[in-house]
Write a protein that holds these residues in place. Structure first.
Motif, mmCIF file in Angstrom:
data_model
loop_
_atom_site.group_PDB
_atom_site.id
_atom_site.type_symbol
_atom_site.label_atom_id
_atom_site.label_comp_id
_atom_site.label_asym_id
_atom_site.label_seq_id
_atom_site.Cartn_x
_atom_site.Cartn_y
_atom_site.Cartn_z
ATOM 1 N N ALA A 283 1.324 -7.595 -2.696
ATOM 2 C CA ALA A 283 0.871 -6.255 -3.055
ATOM 3 C C ALA A 283 2.033 -5.285 -3.196
ATOM 4 C CB ALA A 283 -0.124 -5.737 -2.021
ATOM 5 N N PHE A 284 3.018 -5.351 -2.294
ATOM 6 C CA PHE A 284 4.019 -4.289 -2.262
ATOM 7 C C PHE A 284 5.433 -4.736 -2.576
ATOM 8 C CE2 PHE A 284 0.452 -2.935 0.380
ATOM 9 C CZ PHE A 284 0.077 -1.827 -0.359
ATOM 10 N N PHE A 287 3.850 -6.272 -6.468
ATOM 11 C CA PHE A 287 2.957 -5.252 -7.012
ATOM 12 C C PHE A 287 1.869 -5.833 -7.913
ATOM 13 C CE2 PHE A 287 6.529 -2.498 -5.821
ATOM 14 C CZ PHE A 287 5.817 -1.597 -5.042
ATOM 15 N N LEU A 289 -1.374 -5.998 -7.889
ATOM 16 C CA LEU A 289 -2.413 -5.388 -7.050
ATOM 17 C C LEU A 289 -3.802 -5.953 -7.300
ATOM 18 C CD1 LEU A 289 -1.017 -1.796 -6.999
ATOM 19 C CD2 LEU A 289 -1.268 -3.291 -5.057
ATOM 20 N N ILE B 123 -4.071 -1.337 0.698
ATOM 21 C CA ILE B 123 -3.895 -1.471 -0.757
ATOM 22 C C ILE B 123 -4.620 -0.351 -1.532
ATOM 23 C CG2 ILE B 123 -4.367 -2.925 -2.776
ATOM 24 C CD1 ILE B 123 -3.865 -5.350 -0.969
ATOM 25 N N LEU B 127 -3.163 3.202 -3.541
ATOM 26 C CA LEU B 127 -3.459 3.649 -4.916
ATOM 27 C C LEU B 127 -4.061 5.047 -4.915
ATOM 28 C CD1 LEU B 127 -4.870 0.316 -6.264
ATOM 29 C CD2 LEU B 127 -2.766 1.450 -6.974
ATOM 30 N N ILE B 215 4.015 1.815 4.245
ATOM 31 C CA ILE B 215 3.579 1.781 2.858
ATOM 32 C C ILE B 215 3.167 3.144 2.320
ATOM 33 C CG2 ILE B 215 1.772 0.845 1.350
ATOM 34 C CD1 ILE B 215 2.200 -1.776 3.042
#
Lengths: 326, 278
Positions: A283-284, A287, A289, B123, B127, B215
Motif C-alpha cells: 500500500a505505501f 502504492f 492501493l 489505507i 486517501l 502514514i
C-alpha cells in the motif's frame, strides 16, 4: 451541534441581549431534557465519529478494491474482482499468511504455556514483600510500544557489542541474530514472547482469581489431590477468562507489524515478512492501493469473524456468572 | 499456595522476584545504556559497572527536534483521549440506560474496529486525508486517535454504568433533577474507576501508536515512536546514546502509570471486557 453553540456564544456575548440568549439556551436545554431524542442526542457524537472515520473510509476501501488504482502509475479503472483473484493466486500472500500462522501459533502457544506456569506461580503471592513493584517490573514489557521493545533488542542482538552476541561468543558460537536467514524469525518472535508472556500471566491471575474461594477451601479441607483440584475446580471456573485472553492475544498477534518493522522490516530476504508487513509495503511503498484494499477487506472480514467468536465466549462467561448469582 | 511457612515462603518470594527481574532485564539494560558514554555502549565485553553520566540527557534536551516530538506525543494523546472519553461517556450512558435498537450490533462493530489490523484501517483513511488535506495536521491526528480510543472507552464505560443501579437515576429524576444532572452529577462520580481506567489505557495506546502516525502524520505531527524508526534508519550508523536516552525518557511514563494504577491493568488490557482481582 457543539460548533453551533460556540458560534452563537461569540456573537451574543458581545451583543446587549445576552440575557435573552441565555434564556433561550435554557429553554433549549429544557426541551432537549424532556424530549424523546435525548438518547439519540447522546449517541450522536460517537455516531458522527463512526460515520466519518469508519463507515465512509470502509465503503471507500470496498469500492477501491474493485479498481486498478495505483498512486504511482495514476491509472484508475474498474476491474471487478480481479484484485481478489490476483491476491488469491499470489505466492507472496500465501507465504506471508503461512509465516503469520506460524508466528501466531508458536508465539501465542509459548506465551500461554509460560503464562499459565508463571501465573500459577504468582497465584497466592498476596503477602509478597514489594509485590506492587515486582508486578510493575513483570508487567512492564507489555505496556511499552513494540517500537521501544524493538530498539532494546536491536541493542541486545547487535552483532559486535550486543550482550546476547557477546554471551554466545563466550561459549564459542558466533551468531548474528537479525541478519541470519535461519535465526531472524525466531529472534523477533522471542521478543514478541518476552513482551506478551506478562499479558498471559495477568490473564491467568485473573482467571484463577475468579475461582470461588469457598470451593477451593472445601477442596483443601477434603484433602482432594492437586490434579483433581485443578481439573474439577480451577479449570472449569478459569477457562472462560483464559479463552478470552488467548483469543485477544491471537487477534493482536495476527496484526503484528511495528515490532517486525523496526527490527528487520520483513527481512533478511523475506523470512520475517508477516501479512501486515506485506500489506504495508504494497500500500505505501508500491502504492498499489486497489490490490492492497482487497487484501485489507479480507483482513477486515477475518477480524469480524474473530470478534464474533470473542463475543460469543464473553456472553457464555456472563451467563455463567449470572447463574452463579441466582 | 499461601500456606507455606518460614524459609520455604522466603524462597518462594525470592523466586517470584527473580522472575519479575528477568522480565525487566532488557528494559534495565537500555536504561543503563542511557547513562553510559558512547564508548561504554560500544565496548566489548559489555560493561555492567561504570561511572554513570547524565550527558546523554543533556544532549537529548539540546537536540532541536526532540522537544517537538515530545510535545506532539503529549498534546495529541491527551486531547484525543479527552475528546474520546467525553463522547464515549455520553454514548455509553445512552446504550446502558435506553438500550436503543441496534445497541448490541453497535457494540460489536465498535469492538471489531479495534481487532482489524492497523494497516488495513489506514489505507482508506490515508486517501480520505489526502483528499481533504488533513494529512500532517494536528486536527487530523487528534480526531483519528479519538476515533481509535472510542471503542475501548464505550466498552469499558458501558460495563461500569451497567453496574450502577437505575434507582439512582430514578430517585434523582423524581426529586426534580434534570437528565443532565443525572448524567454528570449522579452517574459520572460513580464510574470514576471506569473513567480512570479508560483514560490511562487509551493514553498508553495512543502514546505507543506507530503505524497511523507514520502514514497519515508528517513532520509537524511526528510522535516519538515514529521518530525512533526514522532516526534508526537514517543517518547511516545508529546513534545509540541518543536512542538509549530517548527510549528511557519515553518509557518511564507508562511504567510509572502501571505502578500507580495497577488495579486497572486487567480491565485496561482486555478492552474492559474482563474484570477481576489480580
Amino acid at each position: 451541534m457543539r460548533a453551533d453553540t460556540t458560534d452563537t456564544t461569540t456573537i451574543y456575548t458581545t451583543a446587549p441581549q445576552g440575557a435573552a440568549w441565555r434564556r433561550s439556551l435554557a429553554r433549549l436545554s429544557h426541551a432537549l431534557d424532556n424530549s424523546r431524542m435525548f438518547p439519540a442526542l447522546l449517541i450522536a457524537p460517537v455516531l458522527i465519529f463512526f460515520i466519518v472515520w469508519n463507515v465512509i473510509p470502509t465503503l471507500w476501501m470496498i469500492g477501491l478494491s474493485f479498481y486498478k488504482y495505483s498512486l504511482m502509475l495514476g491509472n484508475e479503472r474498474f476491474i471487478g474482482t480481479a484484485n481478489y483473484l490476483s491476491l488469491m493466486s499470489d505466492d507472496q500472500v500465501w507465504a506471508a499468511l503461512g509465516r503469520t500462522f506460524t508466528w501466531v501459533v508458536v508465539g501465542v502457544g509459548v506465551q500461554t504455556l509460560l503464562g499459565l506456569l508463571l501465573g500459577y506461580l504468582f497465584w497466592g503471592s498476596r503477602d509478597m514483600p514489594g509485590r506492587r513493584l515486582a508486578l510493575t517490573l513483570l508487567f512492564a514489557p507489555m505496556i511499552l510500544t513494540p517500537i521501544a521493545a524493538g530498539v532494546f533488542f536491536r541493542l541486545i542482538y547487535e552483532p559486535t557489542f550486543g550482550i546476547a552476541s557477546f554471551l554466545f561468543r563466550q561459549i564459542g558460537i558466533e551468531v548474528v541474530f537479525l541478519n541470519d536467514r535461519n535465526l531472524a524469525f525466531a529472534s523477533v518472535l522471542l521478543v514478541d514472547i518476552w513482551m506478551w508472556t506478562p499479558f498471559m500471566i495477568l490473564i491467568t491471575l485473573a482467571a484463577f482469581g475468579s475461582v470461588p474461594k469457598a470451593e477451593l477451601e472445601a477442596a483443601e479441607i477434603d484433602r482432594i489431590p492437586w490434579l483433581k483440584r485443578m481439573r474439577y475446580i480451577v479449570l472449569p471456573n478459569a477457562k472462560f477468562i483464559l479463552m478470552l485472553g488467548i483469543l485477544l492475544r491471537t487477534i493482536d498477534s495476527f496484526k503484528t507489524l511495528d515490532l517486525v518493522y523496526l527490527m528487520t522490516q520483513g527481512g533478511p530476504g523475506n523470512v520475517t515478512d508477516l501479512i501486515a508487513l506485506l500489506l504495508r509495503r504494497k500500500a505505501f511503498e508500491a502504492f498499489d492501493l486497489g490490490w492492497a484494499s482487497a487484501l485489507g477487506i479480507i483482513l477486515l472480514l477475518a477480524a469480524i469473524a474473530f470478534t464474533s467468536i470473542y463475543l460469543y465466549i464473553l456472553n457464555q462467561n456472563r451467563q455463567r456468572q449470572q447463574q452463579e448469582v441466582i | 499456595m499461601s500456606r507455606r511457612k518460614g524459609w520455604r515462603k522466603t524462597l518462594y518470594h525470592i523466586a517470584l522476584w527473580v522472575v519479575a527481574l528477568i522480565f525487566f532485564a532488557p528494559i534495565f539494560w537500555i536504561m543503563l545504556a542511557a547513562f553510559k558514554t558512547k564508548d561504554q555502549i560500544l565496548a566489548t565485553p559489555p560493561q555492567l559497572l561504570f561511572t554513570p553520566t547524565l550527558d546523554n540527557f543533556v544532549d537529548l534536551a539540546m537536540r532541536p527536534n526532540v522537544s517537538g516530538y515530545f510535545i506532539n506525543s503529549i498534546v495529541i494523546s491527551l486531547t484525543a483521549v479527552a475528546i474520546a472519553l467525553l463522547v464515549s461517556f455520553l454514548a455509553a450512558y445512552a446504550f446502558s440506560r435506553y438500550n436503543p435498537p441496534g445497541t448490541n450490533f453497535m457494540m460489536f462493530i465498535l469492538l471489531s474496529i479495534r481487532m482489524v489490523p492497523a494497516v488495513a484501517v489506514v489505507i482508506p483513511i490515508f486517501l480520505m486525508y489526502s483528499a481533504l488535506g488533513w494529512k500532517n495536521t494536528h486536527f487530523g491526528m487528534i480526531m483519528f486517535y479519538a476515533m481509535f480510543s472510542i471503542p475501548f472507552s464505550v466498552w469499558i464505560l458501558k460495563g461500569f454504568i451497567d453496574g450502577v443501579s437505575r434507582r439512582y437515576d430514578e430517585t434523582a429524576l423524581i426529586n426534580g433533577g434534570s437528565r443532565w444532572h443525572v448524567l454528570f452529577r449522579v452517574i459520572l462520580p460513580q464510574v470514576g474507576p471506569g473513567l480512570v481506567a479508560a483514560f490511562i489505557f487509551n493514553l498508553i495506546f495512543v502514546w505507543n501508536e506507530f503505524i497511523f502516525n507514520l502514514i497519515i502524520g508528517g513532520l509537524n505531527t511526528t510522535t516519538i515512536p515514529v521518530s525512533f524508526s526514522t532516526n534508526l534508519y537514517s543517518a547511516g550508523g545508529l546513534d545509540w546514546t541518543f536512542v538509549a536516552s530517548m527510549t528511557t525518557a519515553y518509557i518511564l511514563p507508562p511504567i510509572l502509570i502501571v505502578f500507580l494504577f495497577q488495579r486497572y491493568l486487567l480491565v485496561g488490557m482486555t478492552f474492559g471486557t474482563v474484570r477481576g482481582e489480580v
